[in-house]
Design an enzyme around this catalytic site. Sequence first.
Site, PDB file in Angstrom:
ATOM      1  N   CYS A   2       0.892  -1.322   0.018  1.00  0.00           N
ATOM      2  CA  CYS A   2       0.092   0.169  -0.174  1.00  0.00           C
ATOM      3  C   CYS A   2       0.892   1.218   0.046  1.00  0.00           C
ATOM      4  CB  CYS A   2      -1.073   0.202   1.247  1.00  0.00           C
ATOM      5  SG  CYS A   2      -2.075  -1.333   1.203  1.00  0.00           S
ATOM      6  N   ALA A  52      -5.606  -4.523  -1.569  1.00  0.00           N
ATOM      7  CA  ALA A  52      -6.224  -5.339  -0.593  1.00  0.00           C
ATOM      8  C   ALA A  52      -5.784  -6.754  -0.837  1.00  0.00           C
ATOM      9  CB  ALA A  52      -7.919  -5.106  -1.062  1.00  0.00           C
ATOM     10  N   ASN A  76       0.686   0.641   5.808  1.00  0.00           N
ATOM     11  CA  ASN A  76       1.259  -0.023   4.667  1.00  0.00           C
ATOM     12  C   ASN A  76       2.080  -1.209   5.542  1.00  0.00           C
ATOM     13  OD1 ASN A  76       2.692  -0.906   2.376  1.00  0.00           O
ATOM     14  ND2 ASN A  76       4.269   0.623   2.773  1.00  0.00           N
ATOM     15  N   GLU A  78       1.906  -5.684   6.514  1.00  0.00           N
ATOM     16  CA  GLU A  78       1.306  -6.909   6.853  1.00  0.00           C
ATOM     17  C   GLU A  78       1.565  -7.149   8.297  1.00  0.00           C
ATOM     18  OE1 GLU A  78       0.211 -10.289   4.351  1.00  0.00           O
ATOM     19  OE2 GLU A  78       1.601  -9.367   2.860  1.00  0.00           O
ATOM     20  N   ASP A 101      -6.439  -7.239   9.499  1.00  0.00           N
ATOM     21  CA  ASP A 101      -5.348  -6.822  10.266  1.00  0.00           C
ATOM     22  C   ASP A 101      -5.272  -5.389  10.713  1.00  0.00           C
ATOM     23  OD1 ASP A 101      -4.430  -6.064   7.873  1.00  0.00           O
ATOM     24  OD2 ASP A 101      -2.383  -7.019   7.977  1.00  0.00           O
ATOM     25  N   ILE A 291      12.192 -15.773 -14.509  1.00  0.00           N
ATOM     26  CA  ILE A 291      12.583 -15.126 -15.621  1.00  0.00           C
ATOM     27  C   ILE A 291      13.623 -15.606 -16.439  1.00  0.00           C
ATOM     28  CG2 ILE A 291      13.746 -13.003 -16.209  1.00  0.00           C
ATOM     29  CD1 ILE A 291      11.254 -12.114 -15.889  1.00  0.00           C
ATOM     30  N   GLY A 366      12.913 -14.547  -2.215  1.00  0.00           N
ATOM     31  CA  GLY A 366      14.085 -14.780  -1.339  1.00  0.00           C
ATOM     32  C   GLY A 366      14.903 -13.565  -0.928  1.00  0.00           C
TER      33      GLY A 366
END
Length: 424
Positions: A2, A52, A76, A78, A101, A291, A366
Amino acid sequence: MCGIAGILAFSPEGEKALPKMEDALACLAMRGPDGNGIFREDTIALGHTRLAIIDTSADANQPMLDESGRYVLIFNGEFFNYQQHKNELIAAGEKFKTESDTEVLLRLFILHGEKCLDKINGFFAFAVWDKQEKKLFLARDRFGIKPLYYFIDKDKLIFASSLNAMVKMGVPKEIDNDSLFLYLQLNYIPSPASIYKNVQKLLPAHFIKADQKEIREIVQYYTVPTAHPGNSSVLNYPDACNKLSELMEDAVKLRLISDVPLGTFLSGGLDSSIITALAARHAKGIQSFSIGFKDEPFFDETRFAVALAKKHGTDHHVYSLTTEDLFEQLDATLDAIEEPFADSSALAVSILCRLTRKEVTVALSGDGADELFGGYRKHRAALMAMETGLLGGILASASPILKKIPQSRNGAIADRFRKLSRFA
């Protein structure tokens, strides 16, 4: 991903910047394509653009106010262990309107203030405005995964997730020569500096407290624990390996909590392979993405990724790029980076993100594992250089000769001479 932005005015002159919030949110739209909102009152404006992931309903939109209307949150990131805290709060009699959350974070801040940071397992940048006390709280996660820039003068405090948004809110676009010098030395600009004068990155594990007059304090709330040889908590090597395995598995499981499709970036290297294997163990229908380089077979490692995807049963996507594809995306990648950054892999990762977004909203990667675990060849070379003794001296003496031998990254033999020359 976000985007957040805010302006806190300290004077009538500073209040003139408040209407610029809409321009700032337009800049942050790529970070949050699923919605946006602005809270504005007296001397403050707070803005949010939303991607979202958990509770995709409009009820979870931001800025989010508590039931009393006293506190306003923009967030912004998690908050991985939010469900555990939500269950505890419900057991204590708290009620929730959403499954997000964000609402849990807001409730924890109301109950615990800055101490809520000790309870959050996640990555974040967030701001809370207390309408009653007229105070702002601004925090960044322990390792600085989420970006947060700020600017302060006698009239205002401005903060945002991106430099471009800062400029839109009136921050002078002036190059900082000291930062430029650091960039030319290091190939990136280390925190707290930024490419612009008087714009700083809030350091990881720090928070800011401000009111309508000034910034009151900037505090570090966390430091990485240090282990000492005499400490009984230090594990032996086999136990440490087991503990690392447990932590890795837990970290991946927590990141699989999502109300939208998710996947993994799979290069075929150790870090992304481990993450993909763990994700596939705990979630069905995981998609993986890699890729390839059509014009540069020496660099194309997609065969390893395909083998790993087959082993773990992921729905694998390979995007094979030409050199022309890379050139076509160069400007868009530079626009997204915003300040000088000389890691050429950012171009391929940027393209991978754009292509992956067509299939999933969240992708585990990673990034950072090589630095943490010494995964680059240069780390091995540094160790070898300390242990080579006489051979090292001979190689160092041969360095001027080795430099004259043709070197490049485009073929196996020339690449070996390149590495040997660097090692010398």
